[in-house]
Scaffold this motif. Structure first.
Motif, PDB file in Angstrom:
ATOM      1  N   ASP A 153     -82.592  65.926  86.006  1.00 52.07           N
ATOM      2  CA  ASP A 153     -82.927  64.805  85.141  1.00 52.07           C
ATOM      3  C   ASP A 153     -83.245  63.564  85.978  1.00 52.07           C
ATOM      4  OD1 ASP A 153     -83.003  63.570  82.428  1.00 52.07           O
ATOM      5  OD2 ASP A 153     -81.381  62.358  83.271  1.00 52.07           O
ATOM      6  N   GLY A 154     -84.393  62.946  85.696  1.00 53.24           N
ATOM      7  CA  GLY A 154     -84.787  61.733  86.395  1.00 53.24           C
ATOM      8  C   GLY A 154     -85.628  61.934  87.628  1.00 53.24           C
ATOM      9  N   ASP A 155     -85.839  63.181  88.049  1.00 50.59           N
ATOM     10  CA  ASP A 155     -86.656  63.438  89.238  1.00 50.59           C
ATOM     11  C   ASP A 155     -88.118  63.066  88.992  1.00 50.59           C
ATOM     12  OD1 ASP A 155     -84.555  64.322  90.748  1.00 50.59           O
ATOM     13  OD2 ASP A 155     -85.030  66.457  90.580  1.00 50.59           O
ATOM     14  N   GLU A 156     -88.784  62.641  90.060  1.00 50.16           N
ATOM     15  CA  GLU A 156     -90.216  62.345  90.000  1.00 50.16           C
ATOM     16  C   GLU A 156     -90.945  63.196  91.027  1.00 50.16           C
ATOM     17  OE1 GLU A 156     -92.018  58.213  89.586  1.00 50.16           O
ATOM     18  OE2 GLU A 156     -92.623  58.720  91.646  1.00 50.16           O
ATOM     19  N   VAL A 157     -91.960  63.914  90.571  1.00 49.22           N
ATOM     20  CA  VAL A 157     -92.764  64.779  91.444  1.00 49.22           C
ATOM     21  C   VAL A 157     -94.155  64.171  91.570  1.00 49.22           C
ATOM     22  CG1 VAL A 157     -93.674  67.097  91.824  1.00 49.22           C
ATOM     23  CG2 VAL A 157     -91.472  66.802  90.647  1.00 49.22           C
ATOM     24  N   ARG A 158     -94.614  64.035  92.796  1.00 49.14           N
ATOM     25  CA  ARG A 158     -95.941  63.479  93.068  1.00 49.14           C
ATOM     26  C   ARG A 158     -96.744  64.512  93.856  1.00 49.14           C
ATOM     27  NH1 ARG A 158     -98.065  57.963  94.338  1.00 49.14           N
ATOM     28  NH2 ARG A 158     -99.746  58.156  95.880  1.00 49.14           N
ATOM     29  N   VAL A 159     -97.863  64.950  93.292  1.00 48.23           N
ATOM     30  CA  VAL A 159     -98.741  65.914  93.950  1.00 48.23           C
ATOM     31  C   VAL A 159    -100.018  65.194  94.362  1.00 48.23           C
ATOM     32  CG1 VAL A 159     -99.984  68.098  93.765  1.00 48.23           C
ATOM     33  CG2 VAL A 159     -97.794  67.812  92.583  1.00 48.23           C
ATOM     34  N   GLU A 160    -100.349  65.323  95.650  1.00 51.76           N
ATOM     35  CA  GLU A 160    -101.541  64.681  96.200  1.00 51.76           C
ATOM     36  C   GLU A 160    -102.510  65.750  96.685  1.00 51.76           C
ATOM     37  OE1 GLU A 160     -99.061  60.822  97.972  1.00 51.76           O
ATOM     38  OE2 GLU A 160     -99.999  62.281  99.346  1.00 51.76           O
ATOM     39  N   VAL A 161    -103.750  65.659  96.225  1.00 49.47           N
ATOM     40  CA  VAL A 161    -104.820  66.551  96.658  1.00 49.47           C
ATOM     41  C   VAL A 161    -105.959  65.682  97.156  1.00 49.47           C
ATOM     42  CG1 VAL A 161    -106.574  68.200  95.864  1.00 49.47           C
ATOM     43  CG2 VAL A 161    -104.196  68.469  95.139  1.00 49.47           C
ATOM     44  N   ASP A 162    -106.569  66.092  98.267  1.00 52.02           N
ATOM     45  CA  ASP A 162    -107.646  65.308  98.871  1.00 52.02           C
ATOM     46  C   ASP A 162    -108.672  64.843  97.844  1.00 52.02           C
ATOM     47  OD1 ASP A 162    -106.719  65.393 101.447  1.00 52.02           O
ATOM     48  OD2 ASP A 162    -108.053  66.993 102.123  1.00 52.02           O
ATOM     49  N   GLY A 163    -108.919  63.534  97.831  1.00 55.45           N
ATOM     50  CA  GLY A 163    -110.038  63.003  97.065  1.00 55.45           C
ATOM     51  C   GLY A 163    -109.778  62.701  95.607  1.00 55.45           C
TER      52      GLY A 163
END
Length: 283
Positions: A247-257
């Motif tokens: 609970d409360g976690d933040e996931v950030r996914v980064e893909v080129d461009g």
């Protein structure tokens, strides 16, 4: 106060709102087969990105395909050999959620996990396609978080059940066309959980690269405009780290461009929320 809505281009830190009647990218692809028609649209207004509310650009895709164990790094981490054929599955499109949305983890999912991935969006129909036909038929790429209930996967052995809870397939807020990619063979994907870098790889580490993967898939099904193919996740998932989402976690996914995809996880503590839990079969 007026509210503008519609499709836009990302330009110099702002969203250039386009003068078009298309409600989302999915309709553009169904009618046009690519995003090229948007290049000639006039700009109605420019909105700073931090003042814009970004919604799911694809609408509700007709089909969301995925592949398991498609990175050498992931296979090495699990101690499994490289598969000779793609491990394919079809997830419910009702699991697609907007960028920035909260994902409510059901009580039935004891081990919710993230999977940062490169998502490929089909622009033109692909059926029985050769590898050389794949990239010209792709409309764009975006970021995806192919969330998985690891315990449900283990109990049922059915990926579609472990991945189809509402909100379990967040898709990125923007698309990048293949022509804008500096190197289609080394697209980088990174995942951060609560600011900690946990996944970092490129498409060069795929066991079945994008042209090979979509070509193989197209010999079993017709990939239609707007369909999404998730191309697998590298090492560094919660499964690998024995650390699942809370609970409360933040996931950030980064893909080129493309703009980063951010997902916020919520797990209600209300004991009255009872979900049916699939149990191990009695032998």
């Amino acid at each position: 106060m007026t509210t503008d809505a519609g499709l836009g281009r990302i330009e110099d830190g702002a969203v250039a709102l386009l003068d078009t009647a298309f409600p989302h990218i999915g309709v553009v692809l169904e009618q046009e087969g690519s995003l090229r028609c948007l290049a000639s649209c006039a700009v109605r207004r420019r909105i700073p990105i931090d003042e814009a509310t970004l919604v799911a650009p694809l609408g509700r895709p007709r089909a969301v395909w995925g592949v398991g164990l498609n990175y050498v790094s992931k296979a090495a981490r699990t101690g499994r050999g490289l598969p000779e054929q793609p491990i394919l599955y079809l997830a419910a499109s009702s699991g697609v959620s907007a960028p920035g949305a909260q994902v409510v983890i059901p009580q039935a999912a004891a081990e919710p996990d993230y999977e940062g991935e490169i998502a490929v969006v089909v622009g033109r129909r692909l059926y029985r396609a050769n590898e050389s036909e794949v990239w010209p038929a792709i409309a764009g790429i975006t970021a995806a978080n192919d969330m998985t209930a690891r315990d449900v996967m283990r109990t049922t052995s059915v990926p579609a059940l472990a991945k189809s809870y509402p909100g379990f397939t967040p898709l990125g807020p923007s698309l990048r066309t293949p022509d804008d990619l500096s190197d289609r063979d080394t697209i980088r994907v990174r995942t951060l959980v609560n600011g900690e870098l946990v996944q970092d790889d490129t498409s060069a580490g795929m066991i079945f690269p994008v042209p090979d993967l979509l070509s193989r898939l197209s010999w079993f099904t017709a990939l239609e405009p707007g369909d999404v193919v998730l191309t697998g996740t590298p090492a560094g998932t919660g499964q690998d780290r024995a650390c699942f989402l809370a609970d409360g976690d933040e996931v950030r996914v980064e893909v080129d461009g493309v703009l980063p995809l951010i997902t916020r996880v919520v797990r209600p503590e209300d004991a009255s929320l009872r979900d049916h839990r699939l149990t191990e079969p009695v032998s």
